[in-house]
Enzyme design. Structure first.
Site, mmCIF file in Angstrom:
data_model
loop_
_atom_site.group_PDB
_atom_site.id
_atom_site.type_symbol
_atom_site.label_atom_id
_atom_site.label_comp_id
_atom_site.label_asym_id
_atom_site.label_seq_id
_atom_site.Cartn_x
_atom_site.Cartn_y
_atom_site.Cartn_z
ATOM 1 N N ASP A 48 -1.982 -1.549 9.895
ATOM 2 C CA ASP A 48 -2.051 -1.496 8.669
ATOM 3 C C ASP A 48 -2.794 -2.712 8.258
ATOM 4 O OD1 ASP A 48 -0.571 0.907 8.387
ATOM 5 O OD2 ASP A 48 0.980 -0.287 7.693
ATOM 6 N N LYS B 157 0.775 -1.192 0.151
ATOM 7 C CA LYS B 157 0.010 0.174 0.047
ATOM 8 C C LYS B 157 0.950 1.214 0.052
ATOM 9 C CE LYS B 157 1.211 0.960 4.595
ATOM 10 N NZ LYS B 157 1.790 1.983 5.174
#
Ligand code: C5P
Length: 302
Positions: free
Chosen positions: A142, A15
């Site tokens: 995350d 990401k």
């Protein structure tokens, strides 16, 4: 427990944090976040298969991690899944690691989410999304984004509130500057800097402002990363150097992902992004071109 298949392969994408605002420290010691996450079509691949009962073999293909195996997030994800489901079959995991560890791209968190998603299928446990999300939150901030298997999101809380958003159309160039970032140390440094400056929060943008900006042109994105201002001077100099290069090469936006150290440039045209990759490779060993992913982790074969 019904066993659905003997092995599977699952992608484990990285990401970018297009925007990352760190809010207050919570009673649990973590900080609340407000961030725009975007998954990329680049990352690691994990192969999972059954092995001898109760065994766990994690083959990292020679990649050395800074922490002992028991502290590796893949090991933790398997242990957590076992404890929550009673799954006791042996598992062999082969990780094809492409992503630099501790580089702000969420590589380890993505691996952990892919392990939970993969084991959920392999074991036949079929846990629902809520249960997987609870496990994801306990593994790291995350991980919930990745467990959602989506392209982009506004993420808040400790990382557990994930609102899907449409990923922007763009081409991303990643530069890993050759040093990693210690997440824990970065948060400590941020706290120390804030104590010294009366608690100034730099990257405050509302969800609405972020979403509006995301649908506009990258050159007018107001996105920031709170870790940039408080990074040590030696690192800041490197980041500024990379951002200047991105700007010279025609990037519409550049930023830092996570607590660092990977920098990214956003381009609106593929040929420009490709030229930037060639130019940056003269100075940096790790330079990659990636596109926003339509969805996150995908089980690619069974
Ligand atoms: O989420 P992860 O386990 O990778 O975080 C590592 C460390 O970074 C935590 O132990 C915590 O000290 C800090 N952290 C934080 N707030 C967050 C995420 C991480 O303070 N939202």
């Amino acid at each position: 427990m019904k066993i659905s298949s003997r092995k599977l392969t699952i992608s484990s994408p990285v990401k970018l944090n297009l925007h990352l605002a760190v809010k207050d420290k919570r009673p649990d010691g973590y900080h609340s976040l407000e961030s725009v996450f975007m998954a990329l079509d680049y990352g690691d691949t994990l192969h999972l298969e059954f092995a001898a009962k109760n065994s766990l073999v994690i083959d990292l293909e020679g990649v050395k991690f800074a922490v002992p195996m028991e502290e590796n997030i893949i090991f933790k994800a398997v242990s957590l899944f076992r404890s929550k489901t009673g799954f006791d079959q042996g598992v062999r995991i082969n990780l094809k690691k492409c992503v630099p560890p501790a580089g702000g791209l969420g590589g380890g968190s993505s691996n952990a989410a892919s392990i939970l998603l993969g084991l959920n299928v392999l074991s036949g446990a079929k846990l629902n999304h809520k249960k997987l999300l609870e496990m994801a939150v306990s593994l790291g901030s995350d991980v919930p984004f990745f467990i959602n298997q989506i392209g982009a999101a506004w993420v808040s809380g400790r990382g557990e509130y994930v609102n899907t958003v449409k990923p922007p159309k763009c081409f991303c160039v990643l530069v890993y500057p050759g040093f990693s970032s210690d997440t824990n140390a970065a948060y400590k440094l941020l706290d120390q800097c804030r104590e010294g400056s009366g608690g100034t929060k730099e990257a405050a943008l509302t969800e609405k402002e972020c979403l509006k900006a995301l649908s506009g042109k990258p050159e007018s994105w107001p996105f920031k990363n709170d870790f940039l201002a408080v990074s040590p001077d030696s690192q800041k100099t490197v980041y500024q150097n990379i951002f200047s290069k991105f700007s010279e090469l025609g990037a519409s936006f550049s930023g830092l992902s996570g607590t660092g150290s990977t920098c990214f440039g956003i381009f609106t045209k593929m040929p420009q992004a490709e030229k930037a990759v060639d130019a940056l490779k003269k100075n940096w060993d790790f330079v990659r071109l990636a596109l926003p992913a339509k969805k996150g982790a995908v089980i690619v074969s069974k």
